[in-house]
Structures are given as structure tokens and as C-alpha cells.
Enzyme design. Structure first.
Site, PDB file in Angstrom:
ATOM      1  N   GLU A 489      12.525   5.241   2.482  1.00 42.24           N
ATOM      2  CA  GLU A 489      13.560   4.856   3.447  1.00 42.24           C
ATOM      3  C   GLU A 489      14.984   4.870   2.872  1.00 42.24           C
ATOM      4  OE1 GLU A 489      12.265   1.205   5.258  1.00 42.24           O
ATOM      5  OE2 GLU A 489      10.509   2.170   6.120  1.00 42.24           O
ATOM      6  N   GLU A 595       2.490   7.221   7.811  1.00 40.45           N
ATOM      7  CA  GLU A 595       2.291   5.853   8.319  1.00 40.45           C
ATOM      8  C   GLU A 595       2.081   5.869   9.824  1.00 40.45           C
ATOM      9  OE1 GLU A 595       5.243   3.078   6.887  1.00 40.45           O
ATOM     10  OE2 GLU A 595       5.367   4.077   4.945  1.00 40.45           O
TER      11      GLU A 595
HETATM   12  C1  XIL Z   1       4.906  -2.974   5.992  1.00 36.85           C
HETATM   13  C2  XIL Z   1       3.545  -3.631   5.923  1.00 36.85           C
HETATM   14  O1  XIL Z   1       2.684  -2.965   6.805  1.00 36.85           O
HETATM   15  C3  XIL Z   1       3.668  -5.087   6.303  1.00 36.85           C
HETATM   16  O2  XIL Z   1       2.430  -5.754   6.104  1.00 36.85           O
HETATM   17  C4  XIL Z   1       4.743  -5.747   5.455  1.00 36.85           C
HETATM   18  O3  XIL Z   1       4.917  -7.083   5.890  1.00 36.85           O
HETATM   19  C5  XIL Z   1       6.048  -5.005   5.581  1.00 36.85           C
HETATM   20  O4  XIL Z   1       5.849  -3.645   5.200  1.00 36.85           O
HETATM   21  N1  XIL Z   1       7.568   1.299   6.291  1.00 36.85           N
HETATM   22  C6  XIL Z   1       6.973   1.273   5.067  1.00 36.85           C
HETATM   23  C7  XIL Z   1       5.862   0.336   4.801  1.00 36.85           C
HETATM   24  O5  XIL Z   1       7.287   2.110   4.222  1.00 36.85           O
HETATM   25  O6  XIL Z   1       5.784  -0.061   3.473  1.00 36.85           O
HETATM   26  C8  XIL Z   1       5.960  -0.866   5.697  1.00 36.85           C
HETATM   27  O7  XIL Z   1       4.805  -1.660   5.497  1.00 36.85           O
HETATM   28  C9  XIL Z   1       6.084  -0.446   7.131  1.00 36.85           C
HETATM   29  C10 XIL Z   1       7.311   0.348   7.341  1.00 36.85           C
END
Ligand code: XIL
Length: 669
Positions: A489, A595
Site C-alpha cells: 500500500e 486479497e
Molecule cells: C487486515 C487483516 O485482515 C485484519 O485482521 C487486520 O485487523 C487489519 O489488516 N490490506 C492488507 C492486509 O494488506 O494486510 C489487511 O489485513 C487488509 C487490507
């Protein structure tokens, strides 16, 4: 020059996030989503795991081969890296951080040795504790939630009369009257957010309610209590008020009553017959002492032990041998007055194995036949959850690639300078190895889930800390992890660079330095850049391509883009996804959908959700550089977007229409 062949993993990393909370404007909103997208370059040898030649061929300009005469393994233009700090800025991992064997009666895994970190777990502070200064700052303003169809000029929001912050004494009964008023005449409704144990919110049958609470030793400090008033004409039109309650100890502590301890609330879980079940049960005593717990129910062959490290936790381990609703009674006993007890029930729904059987061929097999991988993000410590057995079985059956959802975040791995927690990652690696899954490291660098110490470090030390961290994490797993989200990100919501501890201290070059360091540390690994909202057109996608072009020009070793794709079920910008994937492929980079989850929009059907999944899988299959698809979790039970039920399996681990849609998409040539 040393030639090497980097193992090529299938990649899929498109993550798209839509902030679709649009029907309502809310004064305070947290971020909607994020994503990681990675694509991986081939080496100039261009060989993929099947031993075939890479049709795309990799060019030197992405940094896989060194044009500058660098002879380091991988020839990846890491020669511009300065020496690592010497002496190190913080202590590297040592023997003292090495995970050790965990007692067998604490987890639901019997196939391999589960390990634990040697020291006490360093707690991750989710909400900062409120201070006297917060209390002194005065009452918080009301937050008004205004739906788009409400005009506040003709319909004023409700408000609470005479509400203010309060001071209270532990052991004394507190009463606060809530009277919402609507300037337009009618009587508003209201509801409290969360009542502390033992508190009540009682109707006075005159439009007001009374909050009754007897704070005890546990509540000493600044507490918050939130109530929402509902407009009589439009139930979505709301005013949220949070008051602060400062609780102090009385001079005479014996005036505080000793109350019976209880059990921390334990929500219903679905488990599978004959699986090893583990329940971590926690006693609560509002007087601030630690109760002991006793198993009241008869459970054949159960082990019930006080957790060796967490005094207030007891672990119950047993095999669920009968199906149906299983009530387990646990007695909590006060540590000061042993006659003070309470019996609390924990309920499990035990389903027969046959209920979890699924039609058709497993996703990982269908995906393998199409030359991509199918993966998921793993819940941290799934083996300490009641449903860890069915969680693990579902994951092992369906997926051949796994990302740690949280256990590789820096606040977990390196919570204090010189202090490391690797056990949760190591256990995931053992699980992956046992089930022949590959592991996708995530994230090396992110702007969130960071330990306090790095956020407080001097800006001029951040580059050194960053490089040390990259080396320590990636070298530990160099032989077991071949795919990494190096920077997660990096792009701001409106394009440009996202502010982060890394960017703010080092500037734009942090990205180049991170990739060069990553390549030097793990020369054979596939290095991805992962982000959200880059699969469709907009400022983030524009920035992505500018960023990639710059990296390519500067010979920075990046192999691919991870597209997070946390989308909603009304997502329809599929042509843009196709085009953005192609733009990544045109830069000779791989594409990973990292994701994927599809939140159910208001009123949407599971079939609409399934269609979005199907479209995205199809787009990946159309694109030869798309290497893998990962869903962000297994079942809706543990999704970070749980309220939107976004995954392929429901909370009971039953396959949803989206699952069949993915099967179908993967099967259609
Ligand atoms: C999220 C997890 O799913 C949650 O459990 C945590 O509280 C916050 O992070 N983008 C990403 C992931 O790169 O690491 C994030 O994961 C979701 C958004």
C-alpha cells in the site's frame, strides 16, 4: 556472471477496493480497505516451475539481470545499497527469540509440533488508554449520521438533553438519565453501544432511559459509554453521543463489594464431529483479581488446564464425538472468597463430517490445471480456535498458497527493539509444508500494524531500521518463502505516495531501497508491490504505473504487482481490471490477485456476489501473467469484513454460491 533461475510462482494479485458506504455520510469514518498487488518478473532465464520457457521473457530493465556488472547472486542492481548499519541499530533475533515446543494439549493440531514464542506475548495495544488529559479536554461532540435522503434544514437531528461527562467512585451505583429530544416534535428511539458487565439501560417509560452501572476496581480510569438516538421520521438518521466516566477508588476499599467472577463471552462456533476442539476460556473478575475455572460438564477424555503462560486463561481440549448443540458448563470461582462462583455455558454446534463435503473438484486442483495457484490469508493462530480443525481441513483441501493474515505484521514480529515473535509464522509454515502449500510473505513494509518503537524512532534512523528489518525477516524465511509483498500500500488514496513511517522519514526512495535490500537478501524470491484500488481506473492506478515505470527505469528489482481486490458485489469495472492487468503484463511483470473478497452490498444476493468472483477469476485466467488468486480468508466467520460476508465459505464453513462460481470459472476453458 552468475546465472540463477528464480523459481517462478503463479501469481495473482489484483485487489480492488471500493469504499461503498456511500448511502450514508458519517462524520467519522475509518479507512474502507487496502490492498496489495504484486506481480513477479521472470529471471532472464525465463523458466517457470513447469520447466517451460517463459513466453513473456524477462528483460533486464526490471532489474532481474544486472547490466551494471554486478556479480551478486541474482545480479539485481543491489550494488547501490549502502552498508547496513554497523553496529546494528537494534539487536538482531537471537536464540532467546527462538520459538519452543508448545504443550500438546493447547492446540488442535496433532500432525506437527506446534511452537510458541519463549517469552510472554507482547500485547498489541489496539485502543490507546484514555488519560486525565482526555477527560479534562471536555465532552466529545455529538456525531450525526445523515442519510443522503435527509435534509437537516427540514428535519433536525435528535439530540440528548443535559448529557455530560461524569465522575464516579468504584463500588458506588451510578445512574445517568438519557433523554433524547427531537426538535421536530416526536420522541426519538435510542440504544446503547455496549454495556459493561453488570450494567443496565432501563426504560423509564417517559421517553427517557437510565443507565445504571456499578463500576468496580477493573474500571478505575477513564471509561467511555456510547448511546445512539434515532430520528422518529427516519431510523437511519442518528445522533451518537459518547460520554466519559472517570472512575476513582474510594478511600475505604472495603466499601467495594466483591462480586462473583464470570467467563468472558464465548460466541457460538460450528465445529466438526471427531475433530480435536480447543477452547481458550478466560475468567473475568471485575474486582481485578483472577478467578479459577472448573469444568462442570462431563466430557470424556477432555483435558482442562490452566494455560501455562496466561494465568486467567484455561484451555479445554477434547474430541467432539457426538453431533448437535453441545453445552459446556464452566464454573468460575472467586480467588478471595471461594464461595463466590458462577456457572457459565459455552455452546458449540457439532456437525457431522458429511455436512462439510463439497461437490466437484477442489479449487487448488482446478487452478493447478489452469496453471495458476489458489490461495488464502490464514487466520493467526487458527489452531487455538474452537473450529481450528474444520478451518485447517477446509484450507488444506482447497488452497495451495497461503499468506499470513496478521502474523507477519511488524507489530507482531518485532514488537520491541531486539524482541522477535516468530512462532505464529513458523506454525503456519509447518502447516503449509504438511499440506504442500507455498507461502506468500506479507507484508514486509506497511504503514499500519507497526510497533510503537518504530513509529517513535528518530527519522534519520528509519532507513537503517527498515533495512535491518527486511534482512531479519526475509533471511529467516529465505528457504521457505519465495514470494513477498515487499512494500504494501505505498500509494495514497488520491494518488501520490502514501504517508507512512517509511515515506515520511526517507522519502520516495524508500521503495527502491526496500526492493534492492529485499533482492539482496532473498535473490531467488519473487518480489511484489501490493496495493488496493489499482485494478480500476483512477489516481491510484495512474500512480501505480508511474511508480512501476520509474522503478523499471532505475533498474529496481520488482517482479510483479499484487492487486488486493477487496470489492463489493456491485463491482462492475471488469474492463478496467482487464486493461490494468494488461498494463502490468506489458511491463513484463506478473500479476497476483492477493486479497480477493467480495462484500455483499446492501440488498445484494449471494448470486451477485458469485458473479463478481466468477468475473474476476475469468479475467485472471485470460491473462497469462496472472499467476495466483488468493481470497482474504477462508470463512465469513473470521473475515475482517465479516459483516459483509465476503468469502467463499459461510460462517459454518459451508460452500456458498461464490464457491461453485469459482469452480465453474476455473473449469471453463
Ligand atoms: C487486515 C487483516 O485482515 C485484519 O485482521 C487486520 O485487523 C487489519 O489488516 N490490506 C492488507 C492486509 O494488506 O494486510 C489487511 O489485513 C487488509 C487490507
Amino acid at each position: 556472471m552468475m546465472q540463477y533461475i528464480r523459481q517462478r510462482l503463479p501469481s495473482s494479485a489484483t485487489r480492488t477496493t471500493l469504499c461503498a458506504l456511500c448511502a450514508i455520510s458519517i462524520t467519522l469514518l475509518s479507512a474502507c480497505s487496502s490492498s496489495n498487488d504484486d506481480s513477479a518478473n521472470e529471471t532472464s532465464a525465463g523458466t517457470n516451475p513447469n520447466g517451460t520457457t517463459d513466453a513473456g521473457g524477462n528483460t533486464d530493465d526490471i532489474g532481474n539481470t544486472d547490466t551494471g556488472g554486478n556479480t551478486d547472486a541474482g545480479g539485481t542492481s543491489t550494488d547501490s545499497l549502502a552498508e547496513l548499519p554497523n553496529p546494528p541499530l537494534s539487536e538482531p533475533p537471537s536464540e532467546n527469540d527462538e520459538p519452543i515446543a508448545e504443550d500438546a494439549n493447547l492446540s488442535s493440531i496433532s500432525e506437527f509440533q506446534v511452537v510458541r514464542d519463549p517469552g510472554p506475548r507482547i500485547p498489541v495495544v489496539l485502543a490507546p488508554t484514555l488519560t486525565q488529559a482526555d477527560f479534562d479536554a471536555g465532552p466529545l461532540p455529538a456525531v450525526v449520521i445523515t442519510p443522503s435522503d435527509v435534509d437537516p434544514n427540514t428535519n433536525a437531528p435528535p439530540f440528548f438533553e443535559n448529557l455530560t461527562d461524569v465522575e464516579a467512585v468504584a463500588g458506588e451505583q451510578l445512574e445517568i438519565i438519557y433523554k433524547p429530544v427531537d426538535p421536530d416534535g416526536d420522541v426519538p428511539g435510542m440504544f446503547p453501544e455496549e454495556l459493561p458487565p453488570g450494567a443496565s439501560f432501563d426504560d423509564n417509560f417517559d421517553g427517557s432511559k437510565t443507565y445504571r452501572w456499578q463500576p468496580l476496581q477493573n474500571n478505575v480510569g477513564i471509561n467511555e459509554f456510547t448511546v445512539t438516538a434515532i430520528d422518529p421520521l427516519n431510523s437511519q438518521y442518528r445522533t451518537v453521543r459518547t460520554i466519559r466516566i472517570k472512575v476513582e477508588l474510594p478511600e475505604d476499599l472495603s466499601t467495594i463489594p466483591n462480586v462473583a467472577p464470570t467467563l468472558e463471552e464465548f460466541p457460538l462456533h460450528t465445529v466438526r464431529e471427531n475433530d480435536l476442539i480447543v477452547l481458550e476460556l478466560k475468567g473475568i473478575d471485575l474486582n481485578g483479581t483472577t478467578p479459577s475455572l472448573e469444568l462442570v460438564s462431563e466430557l470424556p477424555n477432555a483435558s482442562f488446564v490452566q494455560h501455562p503462560r496466561f494465568e486467567e486463561t484455561y484451555t479445554l481440549q477434547f474430541t467432539a464425538s457426538t453431533t448437535g448443540l453441545l453445552n459446556i458448563d464452566i464454573l468460575a470461582r472467586d480467588s478471595i472468597d471461594s464461595s463466590l462462583t458462577s456457572v457459565n455455558s459455552v455452546v458449540l454446534s457439532v456437525l457431522p463430517s458429511a455436512d462439510f463435503a463439497r461437490e466437484g473438484v477442489r479449487l487448488k486442483e482446478l487452478a493447478a490445471a489452469r496453471n495458476i495457484q489458489f490461495g488464502y490469508a490464514s487466520l493467526q493462530e487458527f489452531y487455538h480456535r474452537p473450529d481450528g480443525g474444520i478451518y485447517a481441513a477446509t484450507a488444506a483441501d482447497e488452497f495451495n498458497l497461503v499468506t499470513p493474515e496478521n502474523s507477519m505484521k511488524m507489530d507482531q514480529v518485532n514488537p520491541l527493539p531486539g524482541r522477535y515473535q516468530f512462532a505464529d509464522i513458523d506454525n503456519l509454515l509447518s502447516f503449509a509444508q504438511f499440506n504442500s502449500m507455498e507461502v506468500h510473505g506479507h507484508p514486509v513494509l506497511w504503514h499500519r500494524q507497526l510497533p510503537d518503537w518504530i513509529q517513535d524512532a528518530a527519522p534519520e534512523s528509519i532507513e537503517g531500521h527498515m533495512r535491518e528489518y527486511i534482512v531479519r525477516l526475509m533471511s529467516r524465511y529465505e528457504t521457505s518463502i519465495n514470494l513477498w509483498d515487499v512494500v504494501n500500500e505505498p500509494i495514497g488514496d488520491n494518488g501520490g505516495f502514501r504517508s507512512s513511517v517509511w515515506f515520511d522519514a526517507i522519502g520516495e526512495s524508500y521503495i527502491d531501497i526496500a526492493y534492492r535490500q529485499a533482492r539482496q537478501t532473498a535473490p531467488d524470491a519473487t518480489l511484489l508491490l501490493n496495493d488496493f484500488d489499482i485494478s480500476f481506473n483512477g489516481p491510484k492506478a495512474d500512480t501505480l504505473f508511474t511508480m512501476l515505470d520509474g522503478m523499471i527505469d532505475r533498474n529496481v528489482p520488482i517482479d510483479g504487482v499484487g492487486f488486493q481486490m477487496h470489492v463489493f458485489s456491485d463491482f462492475d469495472q471488469f474492463d478496467e481490471v482487464r486493461a490494468n492487468f494488461q498494463s502490468v503484463a506489458d511491463r513484463d511483470l506478473d500479476i497476483y490477485i492477493t486479497e480477493l473478497d467480495v462484500a455483499l452490498s446492501d440488498g445484494a444476493t449471494f448470486q451477485q456476489q458469485a458473479d463478481v468472483y466468477k468475473n474476476i477469476v475469468e479475467i485472471c485466467l485470460e491473462q497469462s501473467r496472472c499467476k495466483a488468486i488468493q481470497t482474504w480468508g477462508v470463512s465469513d466467520q473470521y473475515s475482517f469484513r465479516r459483516i459483509f460476508n465476503p468469502l467463499l465459505f459461510d460462517r459454518q464453513y459451508m460452500a456458498k454460491p461464490a464457491y461453485s462460481a469459482v469452480q465453474e470459472a476455473l473449469s471453463t476453458q
